[in-house]
Design a protein around this motif. Structure first.
Motif, PDB file in Angstrom:
ATOM      1  N   PHE A  54      -9.604 -30.150   0.982  1.00 31.81           N
ATOM      2  CA  PHE A  54      -8.763 -31.218   0.437  1.00 31.81           C
ATOM      3  C   PHE A  54      -7.414 -30.674  -0.015  1.00 31.81           C
ATOM      4  N   GLU A  55      -7.382 -29.426  -0.501  1.00 31.04           N
ATOM      5  CA  GLU A  55      -6.096 -28.804  -0.846  1.00 31.04           C
ATOM      6  C   GLU A  55      -5.187 -28.741   0.379  1.00 31.04           C
ATOM      7  N   ILE A  56      -5.753 -28.316   1.513  1.00 27.34           N
ATOM      8  CA  ILE A  56      -4.959 -28.217   2.743  1.00 27.34           C
ATOM      9  C   ILE A  56      -4.484 -29.597   3.190  1.00 27.34           C
ATOM     10  N   PHE A  57      -5.348 -30.590   3.043  1.00 26.55           N
ATOM     11  CA  PHE A  57      -4.958 -31.968   3.383  1.00 26.55           C
ATOM     12  C   PHE A  57      -3.769 -32.398   2.531  1.00 26.55           C
ATOM     13  N   ASP A  58      -3.807 -32.067   1.236  1.00 26.82           N
ATOM     14  CA  ASP A  58      -2.693 -32.413   0.340  1.00 26.82           C
ATOM     15  C   ASP A  58      -1.418 -31.640   0.700  1.00 26.82           C
ATOM     16  N   ILE A  59      -1.590 -30.377   1.118  1.00 24.90           N
ATOM     17  CA  ILE A  59      -0.440 -29.571   1.550  1.00 24.90           C
ATOM     18  C   ILE A  59       0.246 -30.228   2.740  1.00 24.90           C
ATOM     19  N   LEU A  60      -0.537 -30.641   3.707  1.00 23.48           N
ATOM     20  CA  LEU A  60       0.048 -31.259   4.906  1.00 23.48           C
ATOM     21  C   LEU A  60       0.728 -32.584   4.573  1.00 23.48           C
ATOM     22  N   LYS A  61       0.154 -33.336   3.638  1.00 26.57           N
ATOM     23  CA  LYS A  61       0.808 -34.581   3.197  1.00 26.57           C
ATOM     24  C   LYS A  61       2.150 -34.280   2.539  1.00 26.57           C
ATOM     25  N   ASP A  62       2.189 -33.190   1.749  1.00 22.99           N
ATOM     26  CA  ASP A  62       3.422 -32.814   1.053  1.00 22.99           C
ATOM     27  C   ASP A  62       4.494 -32.356   2.055  1.00 22.99           C
ATOM     28  N   VAL A  63       4.063 -31.599   3.076  1.00 20.39           N
ATOM     29  CA  VAL A  63       5.005 -31.179   4.124  1.00 20.39           C
ATOM     30  C   VAL A  63       5.592 -32.401   4.832  1.00 20.39           C
ATOM     31  N   LYS A  64       4.735 -33.337   5.176  1.00 21.66           N
ATOM     32  CA  LYS A  64       5.196 -34.542   5.873  1.00 21.66           C
ATOM     33  C   LYS A  64       6.222 -35.302   5.036  1.00 21.66           C
ATOM     34  N   LYS A  65       5.980 -35.348   3.733  1.00 21.21           N
ATOM     35  CA  LYS A  65       6.874 -36.060   2.812  1.00 21.21           C
ATOM     36  C   LYS A  65       8.247 -35.377   2.693  1.00 21.21           C
ATOM     37  N   LYS A  66       8.265 -34.026   2.760  1.00 19.15           N
ATOM     38  CA  LYS A  66       9.492 -33.271   2.458  1.00 19.15           C
ATOM     39  C   LYS A  66      10.158 -32.655   3.694  1.00 19.15           C
ATOM     40  N   ARG A  67       9.652 -32.937   4.887  1.00 27.00           N
ATOM     41  CA  ARG A  67      10.089 -32.203   6.079  1.00 27.00           C
ATOM     42  C   ARG A  67      11.479 -32.572   6.574  1.00 27.00           C
ATOM     43  N   ASN A  68      11.985 -33.731   6.192  1.00 28.24           N
ATOM     44  CA  ASN A  68      13.255 -34.204   6.753  1.00 28.24           C
ATOM     45  C   ASN A  68      14.457 -33.758   5.920  1.00 28.24           C
ATOM     46  N   ASP A  69      15.616 -33.729   6.584  1.00 28.99           N
ATOM     47  CA  ASP A  69      16.911 -33.463   5.928  1.00 28.99           C
ATOM     48  C   ASP A  69      16.976 -32.082   5.290  1.00 28.99           C
ATOM     49  N   ASN A  70      16.483 -31.079   5.976  1.00 30.30           N
ATOM     50  CA  ASN A  70      16.581 -29.692   5.503  1.00 30.30           C
ATOM     51  C   ASN A  70      17.466 -28.884   6.445  1.00 30.30           C
ATOM     52  N   ASP A  71      18.239 -27.968   5.880  1.00 27.83           N
ATOM     53  CA  ASP A  71      19.010 -27.038   6.704  1.00 27.83           C
ATOM     54  C   ASP A  71      18.141 -25.887   7.193  1.00 27.83           C
ATOM     55  N   ILE A  72      17.150 -25.507   6.355  1.00 28.62           N
ATOM     56  CA  ILE A  72      16.239 -24.415   6.686  1.00 28.62           C
ATOM     57  C   ILE A  72      14.843 -24.773   6.198  1.00 28.62           C
ATOM     58  N   ILE A  73      13.847 -24.441   7.005  1.00 31.95           N
ATOM     59  CA  ILE A  73      12.449 -24.506   6.582  1.00 31.95           C
ATOM     60  C   ILE A  73      11.901 -23.083   6.588  1.00 31.95           C
ATOM     61  N   TYR A  74      11.316 -22.679   5.479  1.00 36.62           N
ATOM     62  CA  TYR A  74      10.739 -21.334   5.335  1.00 36.62           C
ATOM     63  C   TYR A  74       9.234 -21.486   5.182  1.00 36.62           C
ATOM     64  N   LEU A  75       8.469 -20.756   6.014  1.00 34.79           N
ATOM     65  CA  LEU A  75       7.005 -20.820   5.968  1.00 34.79           C
ATOM     66  C   LEU A  75       6.422 -19.420   5.857  1.00 34.79           C
ATOM     67  N   SER A  76       5.645 -19.194   4.805  1.00 30.33           N
ATOM     68  CA  SER A  76       4.906 -17.948   4.648  1.00 30.33           C
ATOM     69  C   SER A  76       3.575 -18.095   5.377  1.00 30.33           C
ATOM     70  N   LEU A  77       3.368 -17.259   6.399  1.00 31.01           N
ATOM     71  CA  LEU A  77       2.231 -17.441   7.298  1.00 31.01           C
ATOM     72  C   LEU A  77       0.904 -17.005   6.703  1.00 31.01           C
ATOM     73  N   ALA A  78      -0.149 -17.674   7.163  1.00 26.71           N
ATOM     74  CA  ALA A  78      -1.524 -17.216   6.950  1.00 26.71           C
ATOM     75  C   ALA A  78      -1.967 -16.480   8.205  1.00 26.71           C
ATOM     76  N   GLU A  79      -3.116 -15.792   8.124  1.00 27.78           N
ATOM     77  CA  GLU A  79      -3.593 -15.095   9.320  1.00 27.78           C
ATOM     78  C   GLU A  79      -5.091 -15.216   9.538  1.00 27.78           C
ATOM     79  N   SER A  80      -5.799 -15.908   8.652  1.00 29.47           N
ATOM     80  CA  SER A  80      -7.185 -16.251   8.952  1.00 29.47           C
ATOM     81  C   SER A  80      -7.183 -17.383   9.977  1.00 29.47           C
ATOM     82  N   PHE A  81      -8.324 -17.650  10.583  1.00 26.94           N
ATOM     83  CA  PHE A  81      -8.400 -18.735  11.564  1.00 26.94           C
ATOM     84  C   PHE A  81      -8.038 -20.067  10.921  1.00 26.94           C
ATOM     85  N   ALA A  82      -8.653 -20.349   9.761  1.00 29.85           N
ATOM     86  CA  ALA A  82      -8.399 -21.626   9.092  1.00 29.85           C
ATOM     87  C   ALA A  82      -6.936 -21.719   8.650  1.00 29.85           C
ATOM     88  N   GLY A  83      -6.405 -20.612   8.140  1.00 28.38           N
ATOM     89  CA  GLY A  83      -5.013 -20.603   7.716  1.00 28.38           C
ATOM     90  C   GLY A  83      -4.067 -20.831   8.876  1.00 28.38           C
TER      91      GLY A  83
END
Length: 365
Positions: A54-83
């Motif tokens: 559910f945390e990941i579901f909330d993260i994706l909802k937050d990304v969708k909400k904030k994804r527009n009108d940015n000059d740069i998007i910075y993402l710190s990667l995960a490396e597990s399968f689920a991540g």
């Protein structure tokens, strides 16, 4: 610039969240930053509970909400399968802005496995990554992994750092090496499988009684579960040369502990290890370092120069390293000064922040 910052932010504090926070502190001073916090409460990798799902579901909802009108998007990667599945979903949500997106690999072994594969997971990652603005990695090993799928001119090497408050003076190094009877050795990291803490304890127990009297070992870190904590404490509690100082330590308390330690030891073979900030903290605080030839460590560590390299998963190798501490006691202070000076030159937070900001700056030009 308007920046969407998708990364773990403390609490809890670990290498990835600390690196994210240091960068975030620099960005918010000059830019308009929106944050999507990737932090999780468990020390385990992957989706290990419904709560994390559910945390990941909330993260994706937050990304969708904030994804527009940015000059740069910075993402710190995960490396597990689920991540990685989470990150693929973030790429998909930000698909029209991938040319503004920078990914940062703090770690790398898991991503190396993904990008060297031949299946759908490698292909999906490659399909998104080839469209990115850039990739930030800790060292040459990750550079080699990402150049399989990203043009080399888009890959930037930025080593990690030690926080400014940790750096010690000449006098502090001199003071702590006035007394090396016994040598004080510190293990400060999560006490989870692959970090080498059990092997370190086993190596100490194989020393003779006289050798044990010349070294004390302090452990700091959180356990994966109560069962592993109970088992480890039962192992060490019977020997006066061991101390367990608790699950977490930071700030001035951490600095004080490093300043009381002659040696920092992290004999890791953890699958998701990158370039441990704790090693650089050991340098900054004037410690000799014992560590393993694993992941991104060889980029920041040279055997017999910064300390002693040990073989992964090897109790005998750790036994040899502990014996070297005793036999080369008179040369430890020289190594400690070398490490502090190297950290001053290469591993300040300001250097780290500026290198990443310069990468972002090229995009805005």
């Amino acid at each position: 610039m308007k920046i969407l910052f998708i990364a773990p932010v403390p609490p809890p504090i670990n290498g990835q969240s600390k690196a994210s926070k240091v960068l975030l502190d620099a960005l918010v001073e000059k830019h308009d930053v929106k944050i999507v916090n990737l932090s999780k409460s468990s020390l385990k990798n992957g989706v290990n509970s419904f709560g994390r799902f559910f945390e990941i579901f909330d993260i994706l909802k937050d990304v969708k909400k904030k994804r527009n009108d940015n000059d740069i998007i910075y993402l710190s990667l995960a490396e597990s399968f689920a991540g990685n599945m989470r990150d693929l979903a973030i790429y998909k949500l930000c698909k029209k802005d991938l040319s503004k997106t920078y990914i940062h690999m703090l770690g790398g072994a898991g991503m190396k496995e993904i990008l060297s594969g031949k299946g759908w997971q490698k292909n999906m990652n490659a399909g998104f990554m080839e469209k990115l603005a850039g990739v930030i990695v800790e060292g040459p090993i990750n550079y080699e992994s990402f150049k399989r799928v990203v043009p080399e001119e888009k890959i930037h090497i930025v080593p990690n750092f030690a926080e400014d408050f940790l750096f010690v003076s000449d006098e502090e190094i001199e003071t702590k090496f006035q007394n090396t009877e016994p040598i004080q050795l510190l293990y400060l990291s999560n006490l989870i499988p692959g970090k080498g803490y059990n092997e370190l304890a086993d190596a100490y127990l194989k020393l003779t009684t006289e050798e044990q009297k010349q070294i004390n070992i302090s452990f700091v870190g959180g356990f994966e579960n109560e069962e592993s904590e109970k088992g480890f404490l039962e192992k060490i509690n019977a020997n006066a040369g061991f101390k367990y100082l608790g699950k977490f330590i930071d700030g001035d308390e951490k600095r004080k502990l490093y300043c009381q330690s002659h040696v920092f030891c992290l004999p890791t073979y953890y699958p998701f290890e990158g370039q441990p900030i704790s090693i650089l903290e050991g340098y900054a605080t004037g410690c000799v370092v014992i560590t393993s030839n694993h992941s991104g460590i060889p980029f920041i560590f040279k055997d017999n120069e910064n300390g002693f390299m040990v073989e992964k998963k090897s109790v005998p190798s750790l036994v040899d390293a502990l014996k070297k501490l005793i036999s080369k006691k008179d040369s430890l202070k020289e190594i400690a000064f070398h490490n502090r000076n190297e950290a001053l030159e290469k591993y300040r937070t300001s250097i780290y922040q500026q290198k990443v900001m310069d990468i972002f700056g090229k995009k805005s030009e």
